[in-house]
Motif scaffolding. Sequence first.
Motif, PDB file in Angstrom:
ATOM      1  N   ILE A 163       1.035  -1.310   0.031  1.00  0.00           N
ATOM      2  CA  ILE A 163       0.218  -0.260  -0.156  1.00  0.00           C
ATOM      3  C   ILE A 163       0.642   1.246   0.003  1.00  0.00           C
ATOM      4  O   ILE A 163       2.061   1.469   0.662  1.00  0.00           O
ATOM      5  N   SER A 164       0.841   1.650  -0.732  1.00  0.00           N
ATOM      6  CA  SER A 164       1.598   3.482  -1.075  1.00  0.00           C
ATOM      7  C   SER A 164       0.623   4.254  -0.192  1.00  0.00           C
ATOM      8  O   SER A 164      -0.953   4.094  -0.360  1.00  0.00           O
ATOM      9  N   LEU A 165       1.614   5.592   0.070  1.00  0.00           N
ATOM     10  CA  LEU A 165       0.860   6.371   1.111  1.00  0.00           C
ATOM     11  C   LEU A 165       1.192   7.446   0.528  1.00  0.00           C
ATOM     12  O   LEU A 165       2.365   8.302   0.362  1.00  0.00           O
ATOM     13  N   LEU A 166       0.028   8.653   0.531  1.00  0.00           N
ATOM     14  CA  LEU A 166       0.791   9.398  -0.212  1.00  0.00           C
ATOM     15  C   LEU A 166      -0.627  10.852   0.578  1.00  0.00           C
ATOM     16  O   LEU A 166      -1.513  10.589   0.554  1.00  0.00           O
ATOM     17  N   THR A 167      -0.125  11.796   1.676  1.00  0.00           N
ATOM     18  CA  THR A 167      -0.663  12.439   2.788  1.00  0.00           C
ATOM     19  C   THR A 167      -0.249  13.854   2.319  1.00  0.00           C
ATOM     20  O   THR A 167       0.529  14.519   2.387  1.00  0.00           O
ATOM     21  N   ASP A 168      -1.444  14.965   3.175  1.00  0.00           N
ATOM     22  CA  ASP A 168      -0.943  15.994   3.893  1.00  0.00           C
ATOM     23  C   ASP A 168      -0.953  16.250   4.983  1.00  0.00           C
ATOM     24  O   ASP A 168      -1.400  17.662   5.861  1.00  0.00           O
ATOM     25  N   PHE A 169      -0.947  15.430   5.732  1.00  0.00           N
ATOM     26  CA  PHE A 169      -0.879  15.094   7.048  1.00  0.00           C
ATOM     27  C   PHE A 169       0.434  15.909   8.101  1.00  0.00           C
ATOM     28  O   PHE A 169       1.057  16.369   9.282  1.00  0.00           O
ATOM     29  N   GLY A 170       1.905  15.231   7.077  1.00  0.00           N
ATOM     30  CA  GLY A 170       2.750  16.326   8.214  1.00  0.00           C
ATOM     31  C   GLY A 170       3.600  15.160   8.534  1.00  0.00           C
ATOM     32  O   GLY A 170       3.066  14.163   9.065  1.00  0.00           O
ATOM     33  N   LEU A 171       4.522  15.011   9.267  1.00  0.00           N
ATOM     34  CA  LEU A 171       5.318  13.522  10.218  1.00  0.00           C
ATOM     35  C   LEU A 171       5.012  14.421  11.489  1.00  0.00           C
ATOM     36  O   LEU A 171       5.730  13.603  12.581  1.00  0.00           O
ATOM     37  N   GLN A 172       4.425  15.863  11.916  1.00  0.00           N
ATOM     38  CA  GLN A 172       3.987  16.421  13.487  1.00  0.00           C
ATOM     39  C   GLN A 172       3.090  15.536  14.644  1.00  0.00           C
ATOM     40  O   GLN A 172       4.043  14.947  15.282  1.00  0.00           O
ATOM     41  N   ASP A 173       2.537  14.933  13.684  1.00  0.00           N
ATOM     42  CA  ASP A 173       1.178  14.494  14.338  1.00  0.00           C
ATOM     43  C   ASP A 173       1.304  12.774  14.356  1.00  0.00           C
ATOM     44  O   ASP A 173       1.916  12.290  13.060  1.00  0.00           O
ATOM     45  N   PRO A 174       0.088  12.283  14.834  1.00  0.00           N
ATOM     46  CA  PRO A 174      -0.024  10.591  14.614  1.00  0.00           C
ATOM     47  C   PRO A 174      -0.481  10.729  13.161  1.00  0.00           C
ATOM     48  O   PRO A 174      -0.986   9.614  13.454  1.00  0.00           O
ATOM     49  N   TYR A 175      -1.046  11.422  12.748  1.00  0.00           N
ATOM     50  CA  TYR A 175      -2.005  11.175  11.946  1.00  0.00           C
ATOM     51  C   TYR A 175      -1.813   9.739  10.872  1.00  0.00           C
ATOM     52  O   TYR A 175      -2.349   8.722  10.494  1.00  0.00           O
ATOM     53  N   VAL A 176      -0.256   9.979  10.457  1.00  0.00           N
ATOM     54  CA  VAL A 176       0.035   8.696   9.290  1.00  0.00           C
ATOM     55  C   VAL A 176       0.771   7.904  10.000  1.00  0.00           C
ATOM     56  O   VAL A 176      -0.372   6.370   9.207  1.00  0.00           O
ATOM     57  N   GLY A 177       1.008   7.899  11.001  1.00  0.00           N
ATOM     58  CA  GLY A 177       0.937   6.565  11.754  1.00  0.00           C
ATOM     59  C   GLY A 177      -0.187   5.450  12.699  1.00  0.00           C
ATOM     60  O   GLY A 177      -0.253   4.765  12.635  1.00  0.00           O
ATOM     61  N   ILE A 178      -1.643   6.951  12.952  1.00  0.00           N
ATOM     62  CA  ILE A 178      -2.735   6.206  12.917  1.00  0.00           C
ATOM     63  C   ILE A 178      -3.368   5.291  11.816  1.00  0.00           C
ATOM     64  O   ILE A 178      -3.571   4.217  12.048  1.00  0.00           O
ATOM     65  N   LEU A 179      -2.933   5.670  10.752  1.00  0.00           N
ATOM     66  CA  LEU A 179      -3.585   5.110   8.765  1.00  0.00           C
ATOM     67  C   LEU A 179      -2.763   3.509   9.329  1.00  0.00           C
ATOM     68  O   LEU A 179      -3.670   2.474   8.961  1.00  0.00           O
ATOM     69  N   LYS A 180      -1.154   3.062   9.441  1.00  0.00           N
ATOM     70  CA  LYS A 180      -0.748   2.596   9.140  1.00  0.00           C
ATOM     71  C   LYS A 180      -1.084   1.301  10.101  1.00  0.00           C
ATOM     72  O   LYS A 180      -1.579  -0.015  10.285  1.00  0.00           O
ATOM     73  N   GLY A 181      -1.307   1.815  11.305  1.00  0.00           N
ATOM     74  CA  GLY A 181      -1.883   1.055  13.011  1.00  0.00           C
ATOM     75  C   GLY A 181      -3.340   0.670  12.831  1.00  0.00           C
ATOM     76  O   GLY A 181      -3.842  -0.698  12.985  1.00  0.00           O
ATOM     77  N   VAL A 182      -4.460   1.742  12.025  1.00  0.00           N
ATOM     78  CA  VAL A 182      -5.843   0.330  11.402  1.00  0.00           C
ATOM     79  C   VAL A 182      -5.951  -0.501  10.543  1.00  0.00           C
ATOM     80  O   VAL A 182      -5.685  -2.057  10.252  1.00  0.00           O
ATOM     81  N   ILE A 183      -4.574  -0.411   9.167  1.00  0.00           N
ATOM     82  CA  ILE A 183      -4.657  -1.367   8.484  1.00  0.00           C
ATOM     83  C   ILE A 183      -3.782  -2.313   8.654  1.00  0.00           C
ATOM     84  O   ILE A 183      -4.688  -3.616   7.853  1.00  0.00           O
ATOM     85  N   TRP A 184      -2.773  -2.273   9.237  1.00  0.00           N
ATOM     86  CA  TRP A 184      -2.629  -3.216  10.260  1.00  0.00           C
ATOM     87  C   TRP A 184      -2.814  -4.587  11.543  1.00  0.00           C
ATOM     88  O   TRP A 184      -2.725  -5.569  11.290  1.00  0.00           O
ATOM     89  N   GLY A 185      -3.625  -3.989  11.379  1.00  0.00           N
ATOM     90  CA  GLY A 185      -4.830  -4.500  12.348  1.00  0.00           C
ATOM     91  C   GLY A 185      -6.145  -5.089  11.807  1.00  0.00           C
ATOM     92  O   GLY A 185      -6.611  -6.374  12.421  1.00  0.00           O
ATOM     93  N   ILE A 186      -6.017  -4.388  10.212  1.00  0.00           N
ATOM     94  CA  ILE A 186      -6.566  -5.976   9.158  1.00  0.00           C
ATOM     95  C   ILE A 186      -6.249  -6.845   8.284  1.00  0.00           C
ATOM     96  O   ILE A 186      -6.285  -7.850   7.888  1.00  0.00           O
ATOM     97  N   ALA A 187      -5.298  -5.767   8.021  1.00  0.00           N
ATOM     98  CA  ALA A 187      -4.024  -6.197   6.883  1.00  0.00           C
ATOM     99  C   ALA A 187      -2.792  -6.788   7.445  1.00  0.00           C
ATOM    100  O   ALA A 187      -1.714  -5.905   7.256  1.00  0.00           O
TER     101      ALA A 187
END
Length: 260
Positions: free
Chosen positions: A4-28
């Motif tokens: 899964i490739s990820l492209l966002t405007d979330f930046g890296l200061q906040d936990p939003y990217v990690g949250i996306l990955k955590g949700v995905i890994w919880g399913i797949a």
Amino acid sequence: MKIISLLTDFGLQDPYVGILKGVIWGIAPQVQFIDLSHEIPPQDVAAARFALMTAYPYLPPGSIHLAVVDPGVGTRRRAVAIQTQTGYLVGPDNGLFSGILEQSPPLAAVELTRSQYWRTPSPSRTFHGRDIFAPVAAHLANGIPLAELGDPLDVAELVRWSWPPPQLEDNGCRGVIQAIDHFGNGITNLPGQWVEGRHWRAWIKGVAIRSAATFAEGSEGELLALVGSAGWVEIVQNQGNASRTLDFKVGEEVRLEWLG
């Protein structure tokens, strides 16, 4: 293995990217990620479109491309998943996929209406990336068919967005800056093939800029026009930032002049 490739405007200061990955890994949990960028300028759909279009040809066939640059989150804009010849696109239907769709016509698309494939049937109105898009991408990685994820869409109805097409003229051509990269290079929508075998120069904001094949052909600080790695004519500055020096922005007109 699914990518899964990820492209966002979330930046890296906040936990939003990690949250996306955590949700995905919880399913797949078998998924591997390619982080294309999380530094897209906030809400800049045009920049996201260009980044996806540029990266797409180099990603492994079968990849799932999750893109979340979504100024219309929580509104009536559609959440979609799209099948192309080489993979899937998941995100908002706001034009950010249009560059890819110009290169690879869509085979099928659905509006993401089946809440059983979301993280929750009551998603946040401000974080569809977490509650809709990431779970759907994970379910695709697990082999859930596209048709199971929502209602079918006519692919012709997908939102398309692009700059006005470049124009060939008797003594040159005319286009616009479609993106500015980290180095300040202005990437036009003028195809590099148009200048092959020609002697030419570029004009932007009344400034004439000579053409070159490489950055190093110019002296330090010199402005140049060349064909970049993505195949477009670019306005650059050797060891400098062309966009800052010339104060140009995305959408700025660029003209190429044939010199014989």
